[in-house]
Design a protein around this motif. Structure first.
Motif, PDB file in Angstrom:
ATOM      1  N   MET A  16       0.833  -1.202   0.000  1.00  0.00           N
ATOM      2  CA  MET A  16       0.000   0.000   0.000  1.00  0.00           C
ATOM      3  C   MET A  16       0.872   1.259   0.000  1.00  0.00           C
ATOM      4  SD  MET A  16      -2.140   1.141   3.325  1.00  0.00           S
ATOM      5  CE  MET A  16      -1.279   2.228   4.390  1.00  0.00           C
ATOM      6  N   ASN A  17       1.847   1.303   0.887  1.00  0.00           N
ATOM      7  CA  ASN A  17       2.683   2.501   0.967  1.00  0.00           C
ATOM      8  C   ASN A  17       3.564   2.648  -0.260  1.00  0.00           C
ATOM      9  OD1 ASN A  17       2.089   3.868   3.575  1.00  0.00           O
ATOM     10  ND2 ASN A  17       2.405   1.787   4.309  1.00  0.00           N
ATOM     11  N   GLN A  18       3.994   1.500  -0.813  1.00  0.00           N
ATOM     12  CA  GLN A  18       4.815   1.603  -2.021  1.00  0.00           C
ATOM     13  C   GLN A  18       3.987   2.105  -3.203  1.00  0.00           C
ATOM     14  OE1 GLN A  18       8.398   0.819  -1.834  1.00  0.00           O
ATOM     15  NE2 GLN A  18       7.995   2.338  -3.411  1.00  0.00           N
ATOM     16  N   LEU A  19       2.737   1.682  -3.272  1.00  0.00           N
ATOM     17  CA  LEU A  19       1.860   2.180  -4.355  1.00  0.00           C
ATOM     18  C   LEU A  19       1.656   3.683  -4.229  1.00  0.00           C
ATOM     19  CD1 LEU A  19      -0.997  -0.498  -4.576  1.00  0.00           C
ATOM     20  CD2 LEU A  19       0.703   0.054  -6.332  1.00  0.00           C
ATOM     21  N   ALA A  20       1.383   4.131  -3.005  1.00  0.00           N
ATOM     22  CA  ALA A  20       1.150   5.571  -2.807  1.00  0.00           C
ATOM     23  C   ALA A  20       2.438   6.353  -3.063  1.00  0.00           C
ATOM     24  CB  ALA A  20       0.638   5.825  -1.387  1.00  0.00           C
ATOM     25  N   ASN A  21       3.576   5.823  -2.595  1.00  0.00           N
ATOM     26  CA  ASN A  21       4.849   6.507  -2.852  1.00  0.00           C
ATOM     27  C   ASN A  21       5.118   6.580  -4.364  1.00  0.00           C
ATOM     28  OD1 ASN A  21       5.091   6.562  -0.094  1.00  0.00           O
ATOM     29  ND2 ASN A  21       6.932   5.315   0.042  1.00  0.00           N
ATOM     30  N   ALA A  22       4.748   5.504  -5.075  1.00  0.00           N
ATOM     31  CA  ALA A  22       4.963   5.482  -6.527  1.00  0.00           C
ATOM     32  C   ALA A  22       4.097   6.547  -7.218  1.00  0.00           C
ATOM     33  CB  ALA A  22       4.637   4.092  -7.083  1.00  0.00           C
ATOM     34  N   LEU A  23       2.852   6.626  -6.776  1.00  0.00           N
ATOM     35  CA  LEU A  23       1.952   7.609  -7.391  1.00  0.00           C
ATOM     36  C   LEU A  23       2.440   9.026  -7.085  1.00  0.00           C
ATOM     37  CD1 LEU A  23      -0.579   7.877  -9.094  1.00  0.00           C
ATOM     38  CD2 LEU A  23      -1.953   7.777  -7.007  1.00  0.00           C
ATOM     39  N   LEU A  24       2.897   9.241  -5.860  1.00  0.00           N
ATOM     40  CA  LEU A  24       3.427  10.562  -5.508  1.00  0.00           C
ATOM     41  C   LEU A  24       4.647  10.899  -6.381  1.00  0.00           C
ATOM     42  CD1 LEU A  24       3.595  13.087  -3.674  1.00  0.00           C
ATOM     43  CD2 LEU A  24       4.978  11.729  -2.084  1.00  0.00           C
ATOM     44  N   ALA A  25       5.546   9.913  -6.549  1.00  0.00           N
ATOM     45  CA  ALA A  25       6.737  10.150  -7.379  1.00  0.00           C
ATOM     46  C   ALA A  25       6.318  10.538  -8.794  1.00  0.00           C
ATOM     47  CB  ALA A  25       7.607   8.894  -7.404  1.00  0.00           C
ATOM     48  N   LEU A  26       5.333   9.828  -9.328  1.00  0.00           N
ATOM     49  CA  LEU A  26       4.893  10.101 -10.705  1.00  0.00           C
ATOM     50  C   LEU A  26       4.243  11.481 -10.815  1.00  0.00           C
ATOM     51  CD1 LEU A  26       3.619   6.528 -11.487  1.00  0.00           C
ATOM     52  CD2 LEU A  26       5.240   7.785 -12.931  1.00  0.00           C
ATOM     53  N   LEU A  27       3.388  11.805  -9.842  1.00  0.00           N
ATOM     54  CA  LEU A  27       2.659  13.074  -9.947  1.00  0.00           C
ATOM     55  C   LEU A  27       3.565  14.273  -9.653  1.00  0.00           C
ATOM     56  CD1 LEU A  27      -0.828  12.114  -8.442  1.00  0.00           C
ATOM     57  CD2 LEU A  27      -0.058  12.062 -10.822  1.00  0.00           C
ATOM     58  N   THR A  28       4.674  14.031  -8.968  1.00  0.00           N
ATOM     59  CA  THR A  28       5.599  15.149  -8.738  1.00  0.00           C
ATOM     60  C   THR A  28       6.699  15.175  -9.817  1.00  0.00           C
ATOM     61  OG1 THR A  28       6.759  13.748  -7.134  1.00  0.00           O
ATOM     62  CG2 THR A  28       5.258  15.405  -6.237  1.00  0.00           C
ATOM     63  N   HIS A  29       6.641  14.250 -10.746  1.00  0.00           N
ATOM     64  CA  HIS A  29       7.537  14.260 -11.918  1.00  0.00           C
ATOM     65  C   HIS A  29       6.644  14.160 -13.155  1.00  0.00           C
ATOM     66  CE1 HIS A  29      10.307  13.120  -8.692  1.00  0.00           C
ATOM     67  NE2 HIS A  29      11.294  13.478  -9.475  1.00  0.00           N
ATOM     68  N   PRO A  30       5.967  15.254 -13.511  1.00  0.00           N
ATOM     69  CA  PRO A  30       4.937  15.194 -14.564  1.00  0.00           C
ATOM     70  C   PRO A  30       5.450  14.618 -15.885  1.00  0.00           C
ATOM     71  CG  PRO A  30       4.952  17.356 -13.490  1.00  0.00           C
ATOM     72  CD  PRO A  30       6.125  16.594 -12.947  1.00  0.00           C
ATOM     73  N   GLY A  31       6.727  14.832 -16.194  1.00  0.00           N
ATOM     74  CA  GLY A  31       7.273  14.274 -17.442  1.00  0.00           C
ATOM     75  C   GLY A  31       7.236  12.748 -17.404  1.00  0.00           C
ATOM     76  N   GLN A  32       7.523  12.173 -16.240  1.00  0.00           N
ATOM     77  CA  GLN A  32       7.533  10.710 -16.110  1.00  0.00           C
ATOM     78  C   GLN A  32       6.099  10.163 -16.126  1.00  0.00           C
ATOM     79  OE1 GLN A  32      10.701   9.027 -15.951  1.00  0.00           O
ATOM     80  NE2 GLN A  32      11.159  11.112 -16.632  1.00  0.00           N
ATOM     81  N   TRP A  33       5.187  10.916 -15.514  1.00  0.00           N
ATOM     82  CA  TRP A  33       3.773  10.511 -15.533  1.00  0.00           C
ATOM     83  C   TRP A  33       3.254  10.536 -16.979  1.00  0.00           C
ATOM     84  CZ3 TRP A  33       0.107   7.904 -13.345  1.00  0.00           C
ATOM     85  CH2 TRP A  33      -1.239   8.201 -13.519  1.00  0.00           C
TER      86      TRP A  33
END
Ligand code: HEM
Length: 412
Positions: free
Chosen positions: A244-261
């Motif tokens: 659960m925490n890894q999924l949320a951390n992953a989503l946060l990483a993606l949304l704070t790196h819009p180019g990667q998202w």
């Protein structure tokens, strides 16, 4: 060192990584104070961490490693905490072998359609609310129920009470950072719940993993009742809290790196890479389970006497600049390099294939369904949940870009 710049406890988002980076800049091994008047030697260097996790001068400290654990009644401690993660060979070897006969690769592969079904249902609910212009806590409505649903399906636990499980697992993992009475109460309640689950499997065996564990044999050897409930506790907790925490951390990483998202949304098949790089970039398991030195150890010039607690910082090792250039940048192109988010050595994560499968399915589903997803609050305003073991968020409010801010954001 204050609470707000403690590398394992700091709550403001970004503060733990900043504190770890500051510590790591001074060397790979550190004496760090912990709550409840104890301390630990924390290893932050990648090479030093890998060497420590296979060094037999470091043995797992057992089920009574911390003051909070020592406050449990002995039968509760043995019923919940005598699992393989705190055991050393030959006990660890025996338990891992018995469990591996039931927790097989084919059992994990057979979960794929079930994971998709659970994930699609949750994404549907999330999108419905986002479409109404709401800001929604993606941790509460997606990242939490997905792995909890998956591990309960795998174990054959039908009557999952999400709210109770949340209270229990938070309390167990908050060891040392919540009042001891709360810790004790949650441990006792979880044990009663798991004993009942095991009893049900004996009365009415199914095709599930918990039934398979009650029947697991290695020659004449089998799991005792305490080993069964301890194993179930480990699987339920390790199976959903970390993921659960890894999924949320992953989503946060993606949304704070819009180019990667944007890259992921353009090519959702990159979900594997996106999850893998998130495991390195913002590792949800914060430390390896405590181990104790049984002989003096010299690690990169730091001498640790016998009888001392040692932990490996997995986020620290995974951001070691000697190993990962520009470690604070989330970059899908980097995935494929060996990281330590699943640990190393004999305790290397048993659930890794399941976690990767869930991560891939979840990130792909989100990228396909809501490419215009964005954070509903500034990343700097997010907070990390209190836990020595887990590096995760309190909440992850998201919305569709262009959603009207005045609609506010709902809790779960
Ligand atoms: C992204 C999700 C996950 C992460 C980051 C993760 C991380 C880890 C780490 C770092 C360890 C080793 C700890 C140490 O050496 O002290 C570990 C062990 C373990 N994990 Fe996971 N885990 C994840 C998901 C899962 C899942 C889904 C399951 C089960 C369904 C699971 C079951 C276990 C078990 C049983 C062990 C103990 C292995 C042993 O002691 O031999 N994990 N995990």
């Amino acid at each position: 060192m204050s609470i707000d710049d403690h590398p394992l406890i700091a709550a403001p988002n970004g503060a733990r990584h900043a504190a770890l980076a500051a510590l790591a800049a001074t060397g790979p091994v550190h004496w760090v104070p912990l709550p409840l008047e104890t301390h630990v030697w924390l290893i932050t260097g990648f090479d030093e961490a890998r060497a420590a996790l296979v060094d037999d001068r470091l043995v797992k400290a057992g089920a009574d490693a911390t003051p909070a654990l020592r406050s449990l009644r002995p039968e509760v401690a043995t019923g919940l905490h005598y699992h393989m993660l705190v055991k050393n060979p030959p006990d660890h070897t025996r338990l891992r072998k018995l469990v591996s006969t039931a927790f097989t690769r084919s059992r994990v592969e057979a979960m794929e359609p079930k994971i998709r079904r659970i994930c699609d249902g949750l994404v549907g609910g999330l999108v419905e609310r986002l479409n109404r212009g709401e800001s929604v806590d993606a941790l509460a409505v997606f990242a939490y129920p997905l792995p909890l649903g998956v591990i309960c399906e795998l174990l054959g636990i039908a009557d999952t009470d999400e709210d109770r499980m949340r209270v229990w697992s938070r309390a167990l993992l908050a060891d040392g950072t919540i009042p001891v009475e709360e810790f004790v109460r949650s441990n006792e309640e979880l044990l009663v719940f798991l004993r009942e689950q095991v009893a049900q499997k004996r009365r009415a065996p199914g095709e599930d993993l918990l039934t398979a564990l009650t029947q697991a044999r290695d020659g004449d050897d089998r799991l005792t009742e305490d080993e069964l409930t301890s194993m179930a506790a480990l699987l339920v907790l390790a199976g959903h809290e970390t993921t659960m925490n890894q999924l949320a951390n992953a989503l946060l990483a993606l949304l704070t790196h819009p180019g990667q998202w944007a890259k992921l949304c353009a090519e959702p098949a990159l979900a594997d890479e996106a999850f893998e790089e998130a495991l390195r970039f913002d590792s949800a398991t914060q430390v390896s389970i405590p181990a104790v030195t049984v002989a003096e150890m010299d690690i990169a010039g730091t001498v640790i006497p016998p009888g001392e607690l040692v932990m490996v910082s997995l986020p620290g090792a995974n951001r070691d600049p000697k190993r990962f250039p520009d470690p604070g940048t989330y970059d899908l192109a980097r995935a494929g390099e060996t990281h330590m988010a699943f640990g190393h050595g004999i305790h290397h994560c048993l659930g890794m294939p399941l976690a990767r499968l869930e991560g891939r399915i979840a990130l792909r589903a989100l990228a396909e369904a809501v490419p215009d997803l964005e954070l509903a609050v500034p990343a700097g305003g997010l907070r990390r949940a209190p836990s020595l073991l887990i590096n995760g968020l309190e909440a992850l409010p998201v919305r569709r870009s262009g959603a009207r801010p005045e609609t506010g954001w709902a809790e779960g």
